[in-house]
Design a protein around this motif. Structure first.
Motif, PDB file in Angstrom:
ATOM      1  N   PRO A   1       0.790  -1.225   0.000  1.00  0.00           N
ATOM      2  CA  PRO A   1       0.000   0.000   0.000  1.00  0.00           C
ATOM      3  C   PRO A   1       0.826   1.280   0.000  1.00  0.00           C
ATOM      4  CG  PRO A   1       0.028  -0.970   2.180  1.00  0.00           C
ATOM      5  CD  PRO A   1       0.741  -1.930   1.260  1.00  0.00           C
ATOM      6  N   VAL A   2       2.104   1.225   0.348  1.00  0.00           N
ATOM      7  CA  VAL A   2       2.931   2.437   0.319  1.00  0.00           C
ATOM      8  C   VAL A   2       3.929   2.310  -0.824  1.00  0.00           C
ATOM      9  CG1 VAL A   2       4.720   3.752   1.522  1.00  0.00           C
ATOM     10  CG2 VAL A   2       2.686   3.007   2.750  1.00  0.00           C
ATOM     11  N   THR A   3       4.023   3.387  -1.597  1.00  0.00           N
ATOM     12  CA  THR A   3       5.024   3.432  -2.658  1.00  0.00           C
ATOM     13  C   THR A   3       6.074   4.480  -2.281  1.00  0.00           C
ATOM     14  OG1 THR A   3       3.370   2.834  -4.305  1.00  0.00           O
ATOM     15  CG2 THR A   3       5.431   3.769  -5.127  1.00  0.00           C
ATOM     16  N   VAL A   4       7.329   4.075  -2.303  1.00  0.00           N
ATOM     17  CA  VAL A   4       8.449   4.977  -2.063  1.00  0.00           C
ATOM     18  C   VAL A   4       9.056   5.307  -3.424  1.00  0.00           C
ATOM     19  CG1 VAL A   4      10.761   5.186  -1.069  1.00  0.00           C
ATOM     20  CG2 VAL A   4       8.947   4.050   0.235  1.00  0.00           C
ATOM     21  N   PHE A   5       9.125   6.587  -3.727  1.00  0.00           N
ATOM     22  CA  PHE A   5       9.749   7.054  -4.961  1.00  0.00           C
ATOM     23  C   PHE A   5      11.117   7.622  -4.603  1.00  0.00           C
ATOM     24  CE2 PHE A   5       5.154   7.523  -5.365  1.00  0.00           C
ATOM     25  CZ  PHE A   5       4.882   6.890  -6.568  1.00  0.00           C
ATOM     26  N   VAL A   6      12.152   7.015  -5.083  1.00  0.00           N
ATOM     27  CA  VAL A   6      13.499   7.481  -4.763  1.00  0.00           C
ATOM     28  C   VAL A   6      14.109   8.095  -6.021  1.00  0.00           C
ATOM     29  CG1 VAL A   6      14.435   5.144  -5.133  1.00  0.00           C
ATOM     30  CG2 VAL A   6      15.783   6.834  -3.851  1.00  0.00           C
ATOM     31  N   CYS A   7      14.615   9.309  -5.859  1.00  0.00           N
ATOM     32  CA  CYS A   7      15.236  10.009  -6.986  1.00  0.00           C
ATOM     33  C   CYS A   7      16.634   9.450  -7.211  1.00  0.00           C
ATOM     34  CB  CYS A   7      15.284  11.509  -6.728  1.00  0.00           C
ATOM     35  SG  CYS A   7      16.188  12.362  -8.044  1.00  0.00           S
TER      36      CYS A   7
ATOM     37  N   PRO B   1      -9.380  14.340  -2.564  1.00  0.00           N
ATOM     38  CA  PRO B   1     -10.753  14.329  -2.073  1.00  0.00           C
ATOM     39  C   PRO B   1     -11.493  13.088  -2.581  1.00  0.00           C
ATOM     40  CG  PRO B   1     -10.171  16.486  -2.917  1.00  0.00           C
ATOM     41  CD  PRO B   1      -9.046  15.567  -3.271  1.00  0.00           C
ATOM     42  N   GLY B   2     -12.202  12.444  -1.682  1.00  0.00           N
ATOM     43  CA  GLY B   2     -12.981  11.271  -2.058  1.00  0.00           C
ATOM     44  C   GLY B   2     -12.217   9.974  -1.976  1.00  0.00           C
ATOM     45  N   ALA B   3     -10.892  10.045  -1.776  1.00  0.00           N
ATOM     46  CA  ALA B   3     -10.099   8.815  -1.681  1.00  0.00           C
ATOM     47  C   ALA B   3     -10.250   8.235  -0.284  1.00  0.00           C
ATOM     48  CB  ALA B   3      -8.633   9.122  -1.966  1.00  0.00           C
ATOM     49  N   SER B   4     -10.368   6.926  -0.202  1.00  0.00           N
ATOM     50  CA  SER B   4     -10.475   6.289   1.108  1.00  0.00           C
ATOM     51  C   SER B   4      -9.169   5.588   1.435  1.00  0.00           C
ATOM     52  CB  SER B   4     -11.618   5.295   1.127  1.00  0.00           C
ATOM     53  OG  SER B   4     -11.430   4.327   0.129  1.00  0.00           O
ATOM     54  N   ALA B   5      -8.850   5.522   2.738  1.00  0.00           N
ATOM     55  CA  ALA B   5      -7.588   4.932   3.177  1.00  0.00           C
ATOM     56  C   ALA B   5      -7.599   3.428   3.036  1.00  0.00           C
ATOM     57  CB  ALA B   5      -7.315   5.310   4.629  1.00  0.00           C
TER      58      ALA B   5
ATOM     59  N   ALA C   1       3.881   7.696  -0.809  1.00  0.00           N
ATOM     60  CA  ALA C   1       2.434   7.915  -0.895  1.00  0.00           C
ATOM     61  C   ALA C   1       1.705   6.613  -0.613  1.00  0.00           C
ATOM     62  CB  ALA C   1       2.067   8.427  -2.286  1.00  0.00           C
ATOM     63  N   ARG C   2       0.479   6.792  -0.175  1.00  0.00           N
ATOM     64  CA  ARG C   2      -0.371   5.644   0.130  1.00  0.00           C
ATOM     65  C   ARG C   2      -1.784   5.985  -0.316  1.00  0.00           C
ATOM     66  NH1 ARG C   2      -2.047   4.153   6.285  1.00  0.00           N
ATOM     67  NH2 ARG C   2      -4.149   4.544   5.622  1.00  0.00           N
ATOM     68  N   PRO C   3      -2.476   5.070  -0.982  1.00  0.00           N
ATOM     69  CA  PRO C   3      -3.853   5.370  -1.391  1.00  0.00           C
ATOM     70  C   PRO C   3      -4.695   5.816  -0.196  1.00  0.00           C
ATOM     71  CG  PRO C   3      -3.115   3.322  -2.391  1.00  0.00           C
ATOM     72  CD  PRO C   3      -2.064   3.731  -1.386  1.00  0.00           C
ATOM     73  N   GLY C   4      -5.346   6.938  -0.329  1.00  0.00           N
ATOM     74  CA  GLY C   4      -6.194   7.443   0.735  1.00  0.00           C
ATOM     75  C   GLY C   4      -5.436   8.080   1.877  1.00  0.00           C
ATOM     76  N   GLY C   5      -4.122   8.093   1.814  1.00  0.00           N
ATOM     77  CA  GLY C   5      -3.311   8.676   2.885  1.00  0.00           C
ATOM     78  C   GLY C   5      -2.583   9.915   2.404  1.00  0.00           C
ATOM     79  N   TRP C   6      -1.847  10.506   3.308  1.00  0.00           N
ATOM     80  CA  TRP C   6      -1.044  11.676   2.966  1.00  0.00           C
ATOM     81  C   TRP C   6       0.189  11.248   2.177  1.00  0.00           C
ATOM     82  CZ3 TRP C   6      -1.640  16.908   4.887  1.00  0.00           C
ATOM     83  CH2 TRP C   6      -2.860  17.107   5.539  1.00  0.00           C
ATOM     84  N   SER C   7       0.679  12.172   1.362  1.00  0.00           N
ATOM     85  CA  SER C   7       1.917  11.956   0.617  1.00  0.00           C
ATOM     86  C   SER C   7       2.991  12.841   1.219  1.00  0.00           C
ATOM     87  CB  SER C   7       1.727  12.302  -0.861  1.00  0.00           C
ATOM     88  OG  SER C   7       0.721  11.490  -1.430  1.00  0.00           O
TER      89      SER C   7
ATOM     90  N   SER D   1      -0.355   3.314   9.573  1.00  0.00           N
ATOM     91  CA  SER D   1      -1.074   4.418  10.188  1.00  0.00           C
ATOM     92  C   SER D   1      -2.587   4.273   9.992  1.00  0.00           C
ATOM     93  CB  SER D   1      -0.596   5.733   9.562  1.00  0.00           C
ATOM     94  OG  SER D   1      -1.469   6.770   9.881  1.00  0.00           O
ATOM     95  N   ALA D   2      -3.321   4.449  11.077  1.00  0.00           N
ATOM     96  CA  ALA D   2      -4.780   4.325  11.005  1.00  0.00           C
ATOM     97  C   ALA D   2      -5.413   5.537  10.337  1.00  0.00           C
ATOM     98  CB  ALA D   2      -5.354   4.123  12.405  1.00  0.00           C
ATOM     99  N   ASP D   3      -4.768   6.709  10.453  1.00  0.00           N
ATOM    100  CA  ASP D   3      -5.370   7.931   9.924  1.00  0.00           C
ATOM    101  C   ASP D   3      -4.714   8.418   8.628  1.00  0.00           C
ATOM    102  OD1 ASP D   3      -2.953   8.851  10.868  1.00  0.00           O
ATOM    103  OD2 ASP D   3      -3.803  10.238  12.342  1.00  0.00           O
ATOM    104  N   GLY D   4      -3.790   7.648   8.090  1.00  0.00           N
ATOM    105  CA  GLY D   4      -3.165   8.017   6.823  1.00  0.00           C
ATOM    106  C   GLY D   4      -2.037   9.025   6.955  1.00  0.00           C
TER     107      GLY D   4
END
Ligand code: FES
Length: 126
Positions: A10-16, A122-126, A66-72, A96-99
């Motif tokens: 569920p979490v994607t790490v983007f490394v430059c 907006p509208g995305a769910s965790a 980033a995580r779907p429905g979570g903060w980036s 994290s329960a709250d994203g």
């Protein structure tokens, strides 16, 4: 191209991969971002993707997650040796329960290196 150590999750790490470190000579190879990417270990629930430039070049090495429905999150001023901290932060975000990535328990490089956080779409769910 997927990172050779990536796992789906569920979490994607983007490394430059193209970031330089302030202490590196201009022509130093591999670049600091690539050296950081090489330290990112495989973890269940975390996918690592290599990218070229996160528009944070003056404060690299840089990573976003980033995580779907979570903060980036965007992090900078990392060291090429901060891979374990990056993956620990990714796990915190995944659990994290709250994203949000909790501040408590967050590795120091991800505290002092925080550049920005972006709310869920907006509208995305965790
Ligand atoms: S080269 Fe890494 S953020 Fe631009």
């Amino acid at each position: 191209m997927p990172h050779p150590q990536s796992t789906a999750g569920p979490v994607t790490v983007f490394v430059c991969m193209t970031c330089r470190h302030a202490d590196d000579a201009a022509e130093a190879q591999p670049r600091a971002g690539a050296r950081l990417a090489a330290t990112l270990t495989s973890l269940e629930g975390v996918e690592v993707r290599e990218v070229e430039c996160l528009a944070n070049c003056k404060r690299g090495p840089s990573v976003a997650m980033a995580r779907p429905g979570g903060w980036s999150y965007v992090f900078g001023n990392l060291a090429p040796t901060d891979g374990a901290a990056v993956m620990e932060g990714a796990q915190l975000l995944a659990r994290s329960a709250d994203g949000l990535m909790p501040w408590r328990g967050r590795p120091e490089p991800l505290k002092r290196g925080l550049i920005a956080r972006i709310p869920p779409l907006p509208g995305a769910s965790a």
